[in-house]
Structure formats: C-alpha cells, structure tokens
Design a protein around this motif. Structure first.
Motif, PDB file in Angstrom:
ATOM      1  N   ALA A   1     -32.501   2.772   5.631  1.00  0.00           N
ATOM      2  CA  ALA A   1     -31.262   2.293   5.017  1.00  0.00           C
ATOM      3  C   ALA A   1     -31.036   0.825   5.349  1.00  0.00           C
TER       4      ALA A   1
ATOM      5  N   VAL B   1     -16.815   4.333   2.812  1.00  0.00           N
ATOM      6  CA  VAL B   1     -18.194   3.982   2.444  1.00  0.00           C
ATOM      7  C   VAL B   1     -18.200   2.959   1.322  1.00  0.00           C
TER       8      VAL B   1
ATOM      9  N   VAL C   1     -27.155   5.660  -2.653  1.00  0.00           N
ATOM     10  CA  VAL C   1     -26.318   6.217  -1.584  1.00  0.00           C
ATOM     11  C   VAL C   1     -26.979   7.504  -1.100  1.00  0.00           C
TER      12      VAL C   1
ATOM     13  N   LEU D   1     -27.915  -0.246   5.111  1.00  0.00           N
ATOM     14  CA  LEU D   1     -26.573  -0.120   5.692  1.00  0.00           C
ATOM     15  C   LEU D   1     -26.299   1.355   5.954  1.00  0.00           C
ATOM     16  N   THR D   2     -25.739   1.640   7.114  1.00  0.00           N
ATOM     17  CA  THR D   2     -25.264   2.992   7.413  1.00  0.00           C
ATOM     18  C   THR D   2     -23.776   2.906   7.722  1.00  0.00           C
ATOM     19  N   VAL D   3     -22.998   3.785   7.130  1.00  0.00           N
ATOM     20  CA  VAL D   3     -21.562   3.843   7.391  1.00  0.00           C
ATOM     21  C   VAL D   3     -21.284   5.161   8.110  1.00  0.00           C
TER      22      VAL D   3
ATOM     23  N   ARG E   1     -30.403  -1.617  -3.049  1.00  0.00           N
ATOM     24  CA  ARG E   1     -29.779  -1.563  -1.727  1.00  0.00           C
ATOM     25  C   ARG E   1     -29.581  -0.097  -1.366  1.00  0.00           C
TER      26      ARG E   1
ATOM     27  N   CYS F   1     -27.704   2.659   1.131  1.00  0.00           N
ATOM     28  CA  CYS F   1     -26.627   2.930   2.086  1.00  0.00           C
ATOM     29  C   CYS F   1     -26.662   4.407   2.457  1.00  0.00           C
TER      30      CYS F   1
ATOM     31  N   ILE G   1     -19.669  -0.847   1.487  1.00  0.00           N
ATOM     32  CA  ILE G   1     -20.716  -1.308   0.568  1.00  0.00           C
ATOM     33  C   ILE G   1     -20.304  -2.618  -0.088  1.00  0.00           C
TER      34      ILE G   1
ATOM     35  N   SER H   1     -32.128   2.052  10.186  1.00  0.00           N
ATOM     36  CA  SER H   1     -31.037   1.358   9.506  1.00  0.00           C
ATOM     37  C   SER H   1     -30.919  -0.071  10.003  1.00  0.00           C
TER      38      SER H   1
ATOM     39  N   GLU I   1     -20.323  -5.476   2.375  1.00  0.00           N
ATOM     40  CA  GLU I   1     -21.677  -5.897   2.727  1.00  0.00           C
ATOM     41  C   GLU I   1     -22.338  -6.663   1.585  1.00  0.00           C
TER      42      GLU I   1
END
Length: 563
Positions: A203, A36, A141, A205-207, A173, A175, A40, A225, A43
């Motif tokens: 989100a 993760v 997060v 960004l999704t991991v 941001r 995530c 991040i 996302s 990105e």
C-alpha cells in the motif's frame, strides 16, 4: 509516545463503546469510512480537485469522461463494511467506482451487510474471482481483511497482490483500510502458505483507526505500507479506560524522547552528580568499539567516563582519547578492585571485548560473581538458558552487556543465571538467537495463522527469562523488562534511519544507554531513551553517516528538544 493495540484489544474497546449506548457499530463504520476518504484526499489533493470538477447531482453521476476511477475491494468482515462506506462516499463525490466483494454477501456481519445494501442501491457489486483491470484506475482501496486476519490470503486475493506489482503504478494509488491485507496486525508477519503467491498487498497509504497496531511497526508491516495515518473515530475515552479496567501494561511506541527535565542538567550540579561510566575495552587493535561507546556515554551526559583496557593497550587508547579517562584492567581481580569505588555506577561490556577466559572473568566480576575460576562454560553448543534473575538482591550499579559479552553469556550458564534487574542486554538478531535459541526459533518460524508470534512476544519472553531489560535491536527495536512492560522504537515511515546500518552504530547505542544509567535513569527508561536518541542522531545527520558521527550529533538533538 503512543499506545499500540492488538486486534483483540481493538475489538474490546469498540465493543465497550457500543455497549455504552453512546455510539453504534454503524456509526463507527461510517466514521471509519469517512476518515479513509479524508485521508486519501489529504494525501493526494490532486484527486480532490479532479473529482470536484464535476457537479454531484444525479444527472451527472452516469458520465464517465473526466471522472476519477476507483476500485474498492471489500472482504467478508467489518473491514469490507468500511470499504462499502468508502465506495459510497467516493461515488457521492462524483467518482466512477467499481465495487468487488470477496465472500458471500449473505454471511456479512450485520453492520457490513447494511453498508453493502446501501452500496447496492448506488452501484454494482462484482464477485472477486479474478484481479480487476487496473488500466486507467486512479485509486485502489484494499478493504479485504483488516486487523482480524487469521489465515493466509486466498488465491483470489493473493493474485491481486501479484497483479498490483505488475500494474502501472505511475497513476495507481493503493490505500489499505486498517492494515495491508495479508499482514498479521499483531506481529507484522505475512501469513503465508506453501503456494508461490505474494502473501500481502503493498500500500502507498494505510489508514488505521484510533491507534496504531503492533503490526504497523513490526516485521514486514512497515514494508507493506509506505505511510500510516491514524483516524480518530471518537472512542479515545474507551481506549484510556481499557488499560485501567484490564490492569494491563500497554506496548508503547516511542515516538517522543525523554522529557526535558530528565535529560537536562541543573545549573548547580557537578560532574559526579551525573555519574561515572566504565567501559571495558578489548585487546590491541580492537579498542575502537569501546572508544565509540565511551564517546557516546560522555556526549549523552555522564559526568565522567573511563575506558578500562589491558595494560599493553594504554598507548593506543591514549592516542585517541582526551576527555575520556583511562585505567589499566588486566583481569577480573583488577576490575573487582576498581569497582570498590562506588562512584562508578554504570558499566558497559562487550564492544570489541573478546570472548576468551579473561573476558568471561570480566563479565563475571561485573556481575559480582566470586570466585571467578569455577565458571561452567559450554563453548560448543549454546543451550536455551534459564536465568534466575540473579543471586539474591541485585546490585545498584547499572550494567550494559552488548556484542562479545552476549556471546559469553550464551556460552556460560553461570553468568546468565547471575543477571539482575539493573542489567540491559542489547542483542541483534544473531546474538538473540545465540542467547535464546528456542525463542528465536519460534519467531523465525513461518506464520501460517494469526495472531502470529511477534517480536514483542519474543522480547517479553526473553526479558522474563533473563530477569532484566532486553533491547532487541533492528529497525523495529523492541525493549522489554521482566514485568512485561514493553516499548517499540520504530525507525520507519517518517522516522526511517537506514544510515544506522553501519559498523559501530550499535557500540554507540550501548554507550548511550550506559551514560544514561550513570545519570540515574532506570534500565528500561535508559534503553528506551537511548534508542530514541540514537535514531534522532541518525536522522539529523542523514546520508553518509558513520558511527563516529552519532555522538557528535547529540548536541543538535538536545538543542532541538530545548535543553
């Protein structure tokens, strides 16, 4: 293409890896958290540069000025454990990190508890009772709930989702770990309550880990996302073994097209080598849809394409067609005689066809029913139909049923019962609801607990009932066959193609599938490949797309594939 997992399947694969003795749950959690953080910083590289400006020695860890700030929200399960790993790793990089826990730390699973205690040795953990102050925060997060979510967000968590909407997002941001909290990972549906709260976190960004989950591509999952990144946590071997051990057919995401050998043409072939597709057209003034389908079938490689139309529409169709041939088809008897030519190996009915008695007769003839006049029609109230998979052995000719043909099927139980395994149905939401009202009702019902009934579940159930391939259209197109084999053709994230929302694009898709059937593709493969090429054509053309552009974009797509 890539295999998609449900939450239960992912848990089984992780457990198999742990039981092998080659990896522990703590090691998997550490890999996940590290992945993760790496995602991040990849990105948003500006965060890595800023964080790296400060030394990472103990005497600097208390300094606030110039440091990046992160808020990490941890939930009561292993997703929260991943979050504590992220918090620790960011802290070690010189970040100022605030950690929050929703739930009782004494009830955390063992691995999550271990990482909670490691974080407590570095920083404070605050109870998540009210939304944190996001002013000056660079990163949030979301590790509240991952793939195992089975209930709607509690008010404390839903309030955070609402606060994020109103927060200044120019610098913040977001995530999410595994999947945005509030989204069912098996269906993409938000798990809702009757309270007026936002049901999920949005989100940037999704991991996720090892493989995409169904919910990343279905329903509201892609809305929740902006981007999804897959982190390899080193259990790919157990993922491959899982399908063999369980004897299951996985849902796959069609992220690549058919192989070059399937789509290319041999140098020693001729037009009849690649089949003859017949597209049935409707009354005067309604032939444009069939012409779009015919153009799609021809461009995708069918050797010959014929439009069969009412005799009085020959002039208007002739004025718009050149390489596509024309034949008058007055009624079902005329079509039956035409189909005595076995070189016609694929049909497409529905686009602009009409829904009268003549058209019902054409569908009956295409399905091989005789005599036609005895059909039972219910024009007032379509019922939940139960197909038998067709009478006796299925014909060898491929058949695409779209648009008006689907309406006819929904009103005519005899025709629905005659569907066979060479048929492909291509409904959008409204057509699906007319064909399968009970299944559509389950899909439309608000999801309050997980795993929720999904579009994959609905399409598989519909295909089993109809006894043929069903392509359930949408940005999250799902294709299933009666055996349960299933694929998702997603037009989201870097494959987004919003320009497909234009009149006639579905008619072209029906033509693509008919052309591939003529070329000898099995129905499931024809549907999957046609849908993938459909999206690629739209992406290649871009904004301003109209349906006529789709077939003309195919040569560029084929060239990009190296054909």
């Amino acid at each position: 293409m890539t295999e998609l997992l449900t939450a239960a399947q992912m848990r089984a694969i992780e457990q198999a890896a742990i039981e092998s003795g080659e990896v522990t749950g703590l090691e998997l959690m550490e890999r996940a958290g590290r992945g993760v953080v790496e995602a991040i910083l990849a990105e948003w590289p500006e965060l890595a540069e800023a964080a790296g400006a400060l030394p990472r020695t103990p005497e600097y860890l208390g300094q606030e000025e110039g440091r990046r700030r992160a808020v990490v929200l941890c939930g009561p399960g292993n997703n929260g454990g991943d979050g504590f790993v992220v918090a620790r790793l960011l802290r070690e990089r010189g970040w100022q990190v605030e950690g929050f826990l929703y739930g009782d730390p004494g009830k955390l699973p063992p691995d999550a508890r271990a990482n909670y205690e490691r974080w407590c040795g570095m920083g404070e953990v605050r109870a998540l009772e009210t939304p944190p102050d996001f002013a000056g925060v660079d990163l949030l997060v979301d590790a509240l709930f991952g793939t195992g979510l089975t209930r709607a967000l509690a008010p404390e968590c839903a309030n955070i989702a609402t606060a994020l909407i109103s927060a200044v997002r120019a610098t913040l941001r977001v995530c999410s770990v595994d999947i945005p909290s509030g989204i069912c990972s098996d269906s993409g549906s938000p798990l809702e309550t009757d309270k007026p709260t936002l049901p999920f976190i949005y989100a940037d960004l999704t991991v996720t880990f090892q493989s995409l989950k169904l919910g990343h591509l279905l329903c509201m999952g892609p809305v929740a996302s902006r981007k999804v990144v897959i982190c390899d946590i080193g259990i790919g071997r157990w993922l491959s073994a899982f399908w063999t051990r369980e004897g299951l057919s996985p849902v796959v995401a069609r992220l690549a097209g058919a192989s070059r050998s399937e789509l290319s043409k041999r140098s020693d072939s001729h037009k009849y080598t690649h089949g003859h597709a017949l597209i049935l057209s409707g009354p005067s003034g309604h032939g444009g849809a069939a012409r779009l389908s015919a153009r799609g079938a021809l461009r995708i490689g069918a050797g010959l394409v014929t439009v069969g139309c009412p005799p009085d529409t020959l002039p208007e169709n002739a004025a718009r067609l050149d390489a596509v041939m024309l034949r008058p088809v007055q009624d079902a008897d005329a079509l039956a005689r035409m189909l005595e030519d076995r070189r016609i190996n694929a049909l497409c009915l529905g686009p602009g066809l009409g829904t009268g008695e003549r058209e019902a007769g054409l569908v009956a003839a295409a399905l091989g029913l005789d005599p036609v006049p005895g059909l039972t029609r219910d024009l007032d109230q379509p019922q939940a139909l139960g197909g038998s998979g067709g009478p006796g052995s299925s014909p060898g000719r491929g058949l695409v049923l779209d648009a008006d043909a689907l309406t006819i099927l929904s009103q005519t139980p005899d025709l629905f019962a005659a569907l066979h395994d060479r048929c492909v149905l291509t409904p959008h939401d409204g057509e699906f609801a007319r064909l399968f009202p009970d299944i559509a009702g389950k899909l439309a019902a608000p999801a309050t607990t997980g795993p929720a009934y999904s579009k994959v579940d609905a399409c598989r159930e519909a295909a089993a009932r109809a006894g043929c391939v069903v392509l359930f259209k949408g940005p999250d197109t799902v294709i299933a066959d009666p055996s349960g084999r299933c694929a998702i053709n997603s037009a989201h994230y870097d494959r987004a193609a919003p320009w497909l929302a234009t009149a006639g694009s579905g008619d072209v898709l029906a033509g693509f599938i008919a052309g591939l059937l003529a070329r000898g593709f099995p129905p499931f493969d024809a549907a999957c490949t046609g849908a993938w090429l459909h999206v690629e054509c739209a992406r290649g053309f871009g904004p301003g797309l109209i349906a006529e552009d789709l077939p003309e974009e195919l040569p560029k797509v084929f060239q990009a594939l190296g054909l």
